[in-house]
Scaffold this motif. Structure first.
Motif, PDB file in Angstrom:
ATOM      1  N   LYS A 141       7.145   9.420 -10.664  1.00 29.21           N
ATOM      2  CA  LYS A 141       7.386   9.751 -12.070  1.00 29.21           C
ATOM      3  C   LYS A 141       7.790   8.538 -12.901  1.00 29.21           C
ATOM      4  O   LYS A 141       8.477   8.668 -13.911  1.00 29.21           O
ATOM      5  CB  LYS A 141       8.439  10.858 -12.218  1.00 29.21           C
ATOM      6  CG  LYS A 141       8.055  12.186 -11.595  1.00 29.21           C
ATOM      7  CD  LYS A 141       9.099  13.250 -11.875  1.00 29.21           C
ATOM      8  CE  LYS A 141       8.690  14.591 -11.272  1.00 29.21           C
ATOM      9  NZ  LYS A 141       9.697  15.652 -11.542  1.00 29.21           N
ATOM     10  N   ARG A 142       7.339   7.354 -12.448  1.00 34.78           N
ATOM     11  CA  ARG A 142       7.599   6.120 -13.191  1.00 34.78           C
ATOM     12  C   ARG A 142       6.315   5.406 -13.591  1.00 34.78           C
ATOM     13  O   ARG A 142       6.332   4.541 -14.448  1.00 34.78           O
ATOM     14  CB  ARG A 142       8.448   5.163 -12.351  1.00 34.78           C
ATOM     15  CG  ARG A 142       9.827   5.678 -12.001  1.00 34.78           C
ATOM     16  CD  ARG A 142      10.692   5.826 -13.221  1.00 34.78           C
ATOM     17  NE  ARG A 142      12.071   6.168 -12.880  1.00 34.78           N
ATOM     18  CZ  ARG A 142      12.973   6.542 -13.769  1.00 34.78           C
ATOM     19  NH1 ARG A 142      12.631   6.625 -15.041  1.00 34.78           N
ATOM     20  NH2 ARG A 142      14.194   6.837 -13.390  1.00 34.78           N
ATOM     21  N   LEU A 143       5.196   5.768 -12.976  1.00 35.73           N
ATOM     22  CA  LEU A 143       3.930   5.070 -13.191  1.00 35.73           C
ATOM     23  C   LEU A 143       3.216   5.607 -14.431  1.00 35.73           C
ATOM     24  O   LEU A 143       2.818   6.772 -14.480  1.00 35.73           O
ATOM     25  CB  LEU A 143       3.030   5.228 -11.967  1.00 35.73           C
ATOM     26  CG  LEU A 143       1.708   4.465 -11.983  1.00 35.73           C
ATOM     27  CD1 LEU A 143       1.954   2.959 -11.940  1.00 35.73           C
ATOM     28  CD2 LEU A 143       0.834   4.894 -10.800  1.00 35.73           C
ATOM     29  N   GLN A 162       0.823  -1.208   0.000  1.00 32.65           N
ATOM     30  CA  GLN A 162       0.000   0.000   0.000  1.00 32.65           C
ATOM     31  C   GLN A 162       0.852   1.251   0.000  1.00 32.65           C
ATOM     32  O   GLN A 162       0.582   2.206  -0.751  1.00 32.65           O
ATOM     33  CB  GLN A 162      -0.927  -0.011   1.221  1.00 32.65           C
ATOM     34  CG  GLN A 162      -1.906   1.156   1.250  1.00 32.65           C
ATOM     35  CD  GLN A 162      -2.855   1.068   2.428  1.00 32.65           C
ATOM     36  OE1 GLN A 162      -2.601   0.339   3.394  1.00 32.65           O
ATOM     37  NE2 GLN A 162      -3.947   1.812   2.361  1.00 32.65           N
ATOM     38  N   ALA A 163       1.912   1.278   0.800  1.00 32.59           N
ATOM     39  CA  ALA A 163       2.772   2.452   0.877  1.00 32.59           C
ATOM     40  C   ALA A 163       3.512   2.687  -0.433  1.00 32.59           C
ATOM     41  O   ALA A 163       3.616   3.828  -0.905  1.00 32.59           O
ATOM     42  CB  ALA A 163       3.771   2.286   2.023  1.00 32.59           C
ATOM     43  N   ALA A 164       4.011   1.616  -1.042  1.00 32.54           N
ATOM     44  CA  ALA A 164       4.759   1.757  -2.290  1.00 32.54           C
ATOM     45  C   ALA A 164       3.868   2.251  -3.414  1.00 32.54           C
ATOM     46  O   ALA A 164       4.229   3.170  -4.161  1.00 32.54           O
ATOM     47  CB  ALA A 164       5.402   0.426  -2.663  1.00 32.54           C
ATOM     48  N   ILE A 165       2.683   1.652  -3.558  1.00 26.07           N
ATOM     49  CA  ILE A 165       1.770   2.029  -4.639  1.00 26.07           C
ATOM     50  C   ILE A 165       1.259   3.456  -4.439  1.00 26.07           C
ATOM     51  O   ILE A 165       1.146   4.230  -5.396  1.00 26.07           O
ATOM     52  CB  ILE A 165       0.596   1.039  -4.732  1.00 26.07           C
ATOM     53  CG1 ILE A 165       1.105  -0.386  -5.005  1.00 26.07           C
ATOM     54  CG2 ILE A 165      -0.388   1.466  -5.804  1.00 26.07           C
ATOM     55  CD1 ILE A 165       1.897  -0.539  -6.281  1.00 26.07           C
ATOM     56  N   ALA A 166       0.941   3.824  -3.191  1.00 21.20           N
ATOM     57  CA  ALA A 166       0.442   5.174  -2.913  1.00 21.20           C
ATOM     58  C   ALA A 166       1.479   6.225  -3.288  1.00 21.20           C
ATOM     59  O   ALA A 166       1.146   7.276  -3.864  1.00 21.20           O
ATOM     60  CB  ALA A 166       0.068   5.298  -1.443  1.00 21.20           C
ATOM     61  N   LYS A 167       2.731   5.962  -3.003  1.00 15.14           N
ATOM     62  CA  LYS A 167       3.789   6.909  -3.338  1.00 15.14           C
ATOM     63  C   LYS A 167       3.919   7.043  -4.852  1.00 15.14           C
ATOM     64  O   LYS A 167       4.057   8.149  -5.386  1.00 15.14           O
ATOM     65  CB  LYS A 167       5.116   6.450  -2.736  1.00 15.14           C
ATOM     66  CG  LYS A 167       6.263   7.415  -2.980  1.00 15.14           C
ATOM     67  CD  LYS A 167       7.529   6.972  -2.264  1.00 15.14           C
ATOM     68  CE  LYS A 167       8.657   7.972  -2.486  1.00 15.14           C
ATOM     69  NZ  LYS A 167       9.903   7.565  -1.781  1.00 15.14           N
ATOM     70  N   GLN A 168       3.851   5.931  -5.575  1.00 15.93           N
ATOM     71  CA  GLN A 168       3.942   5.972  -7.039  1.00 15.93           C
ATOM     72  C   GLN A 168       2.770   6.734  -7.649  1.00 15.93           C
ATOM     73  O   GLN A 168       2.940   7.527  -8.589  1.00 15.93           O
ATOM     74  CB  GLN A 168       3.982   4.540  -7.592  1.00 15.93           C
ATOM     75  CG  GLN A 168       5.216   3.754  -7.183  1.00 15.93           C
ATOM     76  CD  GLN A 168       5.046   2.263  -7.401  1.00 15.93           C
ATOM     77  OE1 GLN A 168       4.001   1.795  -7.878  1.00 15.93           O
ATOM     78  NE2 GLN A 168       6.073   1.491  -7.066  1.00 15.93           N
ATOM     79  N   LEU A 226       9.291  -7.371  -6.266  1.00 17.86           N
ATOM     80  CA  LEU A 226      10.179  -6.379  -5.679  1.00 17.86           C
ATOM     81  C   LEU A 226      10.469  -5.229  -6.635  1.00 17.86           C
ATOM     82  O   LEU A 226      10.498  -4.060  -6.234  1.00 17.86           O
ATOM     83  CB  LEU A 226      11.494  -7.046  -5.263  1.00 17.86           C
ATOM     84  CG  LEU A 226      12.630  -6.118  -4.830  1.00 17.86           C
ATOM     85  CD1 LEU A 226      12.279  -5.409  -3.534  1.00 17.86           C
ATOM     86  CD2 LEU A 226      13.931  -6.898  -4.679  1.00 17.86           C
ATOM     87  N   ALA A 227      10.696  -5.554  -7.905  1.00 14.42           N
ATOM     88  CA  ALA A 227      11.013  -4.515  -8.887  1.00 14.42           C
ATOM     89  C   ALA A 227       9.880  -3.501  -9.013  1.00 14.42           C
ATOM     90  O   ALA A 227      10.116  -2.306  -9.193  1.00 14.42           O
ATOM     91  CB  ALA A 227      11.294  -5.146 -10.246  1.00 14.42           C
ATOM     92  N   GLN A 228       8.619  -3.966  -8.901  1.00 18.97           N
ATOM     93  CA  GLN A 228       7.486  -3.043  -8.976  1.00 18.97           C
ATOM     94  C   GLN A 228       7.440  -2.141  -7.751  1.00 18.97           C
ATOM     95  O   GLN A 228       7.228  -0.922  -7.864  1.00 18.97           O
ATOM     96  CB  GLN A 228       6.167  -3.815  -9.088  1.00 18.97           C
ATOM     97  CG  GLN A 228       4.946  -2.900  -9.123  1.00 18.97           C
ATOM     98  CD  GLN A 228       3.634  -3.649  -9.260  1.00 18.97           C
ATOM     99  OE1 GLN A 228       3.593  -4.874  -9.185  1.00 18.97           O
ATOM    100  NE2 GLN A 228       2.557  -2.907  -9.472  1.00 18.97           N
ATOM    101  N   LEU A 229       7.646  -2.710  -6.584  1.00 19.05           N
ATOM    102  CA  LEU A 229       7.530  -1.924  -5.360  1.00 19.05           C
ATOM    103  C   LEU A 229       8.657  -0.924  -5.192  1.00 19.05           C
ATOM    104  O   LEU A 229       8.520   0.048  -4.457  1.00 19.05           O
ATOM    105  CB  LEU A 229       7.467  -2.865  -4.151  1.00 19.05           C
ATOM    106  CG  LEU A 229       6.297  -3.858  -4.142  1.00 19.05           C
ATOM    107  CD1 LEU A 229       6.315  -4.678  -2.862  1.00 19.05           C
ATOM    108  CD2 LEU A 229       4.963  -3.159  -4.321  1.00 19.05           C
ATOM    109  N   ARG A 230       9.761  -1.128  -5.869  1.00 16.42           N
ATOM    110  CA  ARG A 230      10.884  -0.214  -5.757  1.00 16.42           C
ATOM    111  C   ARG A 230      10.832   0.963  -6.724  1.00 16.42           C
ATOM    112  O   ARG A 230      11.674   1.848  -6.652  1.00 16.42           O
ATOM    113  CB  ARG A 230      12.192  -0.984  -5.951  1.00 16.42           C
ATOM    114  CG  ARG A 230      12.555  -1.778  -4.711  1.00 16.42           C
ATOM    115  CD  ARG A 230      14.014  -2.146  -4.725  1.00 16.42           C
ATOM    116  NE  ARG A 230      14.409  -2.672  -3.429  1.00 16.42           N
ATOM    117  CZ  ARG A 230      15.582  -3.220  -3.182  1.00 16.42           C
ATOM    118  NH1 ARG A 230      16.471  -3.324  -4.151  1.00 16.42           N
ATOM    119  NH2 ARG A 230      15.886  -3.668  -1.984  1.00 16.42           N
TER     120      ARG A 230
END
Length: 404
Positions: A240-242, A50-56, A232-236
């Motif tokens: 400005k990458r999404l 959730q934290a990784a996706i929200a930031k993206q 892992l590659a997705q969460l990292r």
């Protein structure tokens, strides 16, 4: 439209390869080996996702930049291969373990066989096959939409003078509306999609599936390996990458999509994974060596991650694992993280004459990459499948071929 779930088989990770299981029964022993099987995810994985996706999502790629990126994606891959030549990806010598039917085509008595690799890059699949080949009747075809990648293949000494069998390479876009000029419909025994479908825009998926279906012989096989949802590659990925949900732009401007298992099942067979299969396919995890770990000996058949250095950089995050995939349901928890791409509700999807393929094997491949020297853990998720062109379409395809 949908095929019968009973006609499909979904195996766990241990059915995908002949690797020996090693189970972690004592957490203190995690650094003793570079291979641990079926490691459960951490309790806080949902919060990590959730934290990784929200930031993206807080700062995605702008619409203007998105249009530029999607206009000519082959240029980005051309630049990639000009910069890296054939030095980036390792030869896929693990194919003999993961896809034994592919290696069987190289045997002396295999007979006339045609294998097509789509998205061949620098030839990391076709050249290991050609090197081991003992079948004088094996015909290998390698395609990529990057002209520079194709040049790298054609300049390889083994391409210019194959010891046994034949090989042809050419520029071809999998998402186009026609087959390569040197392939007749219904002429390929095995097609290979290794980290290629994820490079396409979702708008291009359906054409890609129709093309591979058209090139395969009746009951021909398709081997697929690609990125899994919440790898892992997705969460990292940072801001400005999404590009859109689960679809990203790397630092080298190449694109990558992270698949849910149901998206692949729907794409090839027209039906989602049966709910009862989740209890099987969600469990297995296998550990592989992290590149550059001098403190451990490498495994003998580790599939390449095909990841960019920026995604594997052992920085702040040292323990991220993909969560098991729960069954689809109408609850917030069931839909929040497993939302399928909206294209699967489109008329274009409904118009596909499914089932185009029978799913022989489809499962997540969950691996913990261990850098024992730096005491780091990296959990990866890939999707791996074997698909067979369905019998109900064999007659139709045969008529099409006869009419050509």
């Amino acid at each position: 439209m949908a095929g019968s779930p009973a006609s499909r088989t979904f195996f766990d990770r241990s059915s995908l390869s002949a690797s020996k299981d090693r189970f972690l029964t004592d957490e203190q022993e995690v650094w003793n080996h570079n291979a641990w099987d079926r490691v459960p995810p951490p309790d806080d994985q949902d919060e990590i996702i959730q934290a990784a996706i929200a930031k993206q999502q807080s700062l995605p790629v702008s619409e203007e930049e998105k249009a530029k990126i999607n206009a000519k994606p082959s240029r980005s891959w051309d630049t990639f291969y000009k910069n890296n030549a054939n030095n980036f990806f390792r030869d896929r010598n693990w194919l003999s373990i993961e896809f034994p039917e592919l290696v069987a085509t190289t045997k002396t008595d295999a007979g006339q066989m045609t294998v097509a690799e789509i998205g061949c890059g620098a030839g990391n699949t076709v050249f290991p096959l050609l090197a081991m080949n003992k079948n004088p009747h094996l015909s290998l075809h390698a395609y990529d939409y990057s002209p520079h990648a194709v040049k790298l293949v054609q300049r390889n000494p083994i391409y210019e003078s194959p010891p046994i069998g034949s090989i042809q390479a050419g520029v071809w876009d999998l998402s186009s509306d026609r087959l390569p000029s040197d392939l007749e419909p219904g002429s390929v025994d095995i097609a290979v999609f290794i980290f290629v479908l994820s490079a396409l825009h979702p708008d291009e998926w359906f054409n890609a599936v129709k093309n591979v279906h058209r090139m395969l012989k009746p009951s021909g096989l398709l081997f697929l390996r690609d990125y899994g949802r919440h790898d892992l590659a997705q969460l990292r990925f940072k801001t400005k990458r999404l590009l859109e949900d689960n679809f990203y732009i790397r630092g080298d401007k190449t694109r990558v999509y992270f698949f849910d298992i149901d998206e692949l099942a729907l794409l090839f067979s027209g039906s989602p994974v049966p709910p009862e299969s989740y209890a099987i396919s969600a469990q297995p995890v296998v550990v592989e060596e992290l590149e550059g770990d001098a403190a451990a000996s490498p495994t003998s058949h580790t599939p390449s991650s095909e990841a960019r250095p920026e995604q594997l950089d052992p920085g702040a995050v040292d323990s991220i694992i993909g969560s098991p995939l729960p069954p689809l349901d109408d609850s917030e928890a069931g839909s929040k993280y497993r939302a399928l791409h909206p294209h699967f509700e489109s008329q274009a999807f409904l118009d596909l004459p499914h089932p185009l393929f029978e799913i022989v094997v489809l499962a997540p491949d969950r691996r913990l990459l261990v850098n024992r020297k730096r005491q780091l853990k990296m959990y990866r998720i890939w999707m791996q499948g074997t698909f067979r062109k369905t019998a109900q379409h064999d007659a139709v395809e045969s008529e099409d071929v006869a009419a050509v």
